[in-house]
Motif scaffolding. Sequence first.
Motif, PDB file in Angstrom:
ATOM      1  N   PRO A   1       0.803  -1.227   0.000  1.00  0.00           N
ATOM      2  CA  PRO A   1       0.000   0.000   0.000  1.00  0.00           C
ATOM      3  C   PRO A   1       0.844   1.289   0.000  1.00  0.00           C
ATOM      4  O   PRO A   1       0.394   2.328  -0.453  1.00  0.00           O
ATOM      5  CB  PRO A   1      -0.822  -0.092   1.289  1.00  0.00           C
ATOM      6  CG  PRO A   1      -0.842  -1.522   1.653  1.00  0.00           C
ATOM      7  CD  PRO A   1       0.438  -2.078   1.147  1.00  0.00           C
TER       8      PRO A   1
ATOM      9  N   CYS B   1       3.800   8.950  -4.410  1.00  0.00           N
ATOM     10  CA  CYS B   1       2.583   8.135  -4.516  1.00  0.00           C
ATOM     11  C   CYS B   1       1.809   8.471  -5.780  1.00  0.00           C
ATOM     12  O   CYS B   1       1.739   9.632  -6.193  1.00  0.00           O
ATOM     13  CB  CYS B   1       1.684   8.367  -3.305  1.00  0.00           C
ATOM     14  SG  CYS B   1       2.259   7.551  -1.848  1.00  0.00           S
TER      15      CYS B   1
ATOM     16  N   THR C   1      -1.500   7.099  -6.075  1.00  0.00           N
ATOM     17  CA  THR C   1      -2.914   7.008  -5.723  1.00  0.00           C
ATOM     18  C   THR C   1      -3.209   7.840  -4.478  1.00  0.00           C
ATOM     19  O   THR C   1      -2.341   8.001  -3.612  1.00  0.00           O
ATOM     20  CB  THR C   1      -3.305   5.542  -5.439  1.00  0.00           C
ATOM     21  OG1 THR C   1      -2.556   5.072  -4.325  1.00  0.00           O
ATOM     22  CG2 THR C   1      -3.057   4.653  -6.642  1.00  0.00           C
TER      23      THR C   1
ATOM     24  N   SER D   1      -5.078   7.045  -1.955  1.00  0.00           N
ATOM     25  CA  SER D   1      -5.023   6.224  -0.739  1.00  0.00           C
ATOM     26  C   SER D   1      -3.589   6.089  -0.242  1.00  0.00           C
ATOM     27  O   SER D   1      -3.343   6.052   0.964  1.00  0.00           O
ATOM     28  CB  SER D   1      -5.633   4.850  -0.992  1.00  0.00           C
ATOM     29  OG  SER D   1      -4.893   4.162  -1.982  1.00  0.00           O
ATOM     30  N   CYS D   2      -2.644   6.037  -1.141  1.00  0.00           N
ATOM     31  CA  CYS D   2      -1.231   5.978  -0.748  1.00  0.00           C
ATOM     32  C   CYS D   2      -0.796   7.305  -0.132  1.00  0.00           C
ATOM     33  O   CYS D   2      -0.097   7.324   0.880  1.00  0.00           O
ATOM     34  CB  CYS D   2      -0.366   5.658  -1.961  1.00  0.00           C
ATOM     35  SG  CYS D   2       1.401   5.728  -1.633  1.00  0.00           S
TER      36      CYS D   2
ATOM     37  N   ASN E   1      -2.543   9.346   1.538  1.00  0.00           N
ATOM     38  CA  ASN E   1      -3.087   9.440   2.895  1.00  0.00           C
ATOM     39  C   ASN E   1      -2.245   8.664   3.910  1.00  0.00           C
ATOM     40  O   ASN E   1      -2.269   8.975   5.101  1.00  0.00           O
ATOM     41  CB  ASN E   1      -4.526   8.927   2.927  1.00  0.00           C
ATOM     42  CG  ASN E   1      -5.480   9.859   2.216  1.00  0.00           C
ATOM     43  OD1 ASN E   1      -5.203  11.044   2.060  1.00  0.00           O
ATOM     44  ND2 ASN E   1      -6.592   9.320   1.753  1.00  0.00           N
TER      45      ASN E   1
END
Length: 142
Positions: free
Chosen positions: A63, A78, A80, A82-83, A85
């Motif tokens: 992740p 990153c 994405t 989500s990454c 975050n």
Amino acid sequence: MLSEKGFSLIEVLISLTILSVSVIGVSQFYNQANQISAGNNNKLVATNLARMTLERIQHDYSPFEITPAPGTYNTSTCKTPSCQNLYKTTINNIVYDIEIEVKNQSGEESAIKLFPIKVTIHHDMNEKQRSTAVEGYVKDAE
């Protein structure tokens, strides 16, 4: 005739001056102790966050979009949301930025498929940049 039953005005003023100087000194001590305590609390949060991040990476580093190759990873690496975050968190109204550095492997580390990791937590405290780092090893999933 002067009466000697009470205090004169000058004696009262001198005693109040001495008392106020001592109270101000003690209050400055408590203020400074409070600032030091808050700084130590932020450092403790950063240290625990670094340890927790290292444990999460040791469990599953995918992740975080980390590869076993040497390099530095943070929000800018990153792809994405989500990454991204994972690399920034807010605790007690203080923003903590996480930076992960994969270091070069030695011969022994390469033989047992471990790669060294350094997790650094950056945070601002009283407009000064502070950092806390934790180092460890991650087993290569390949």
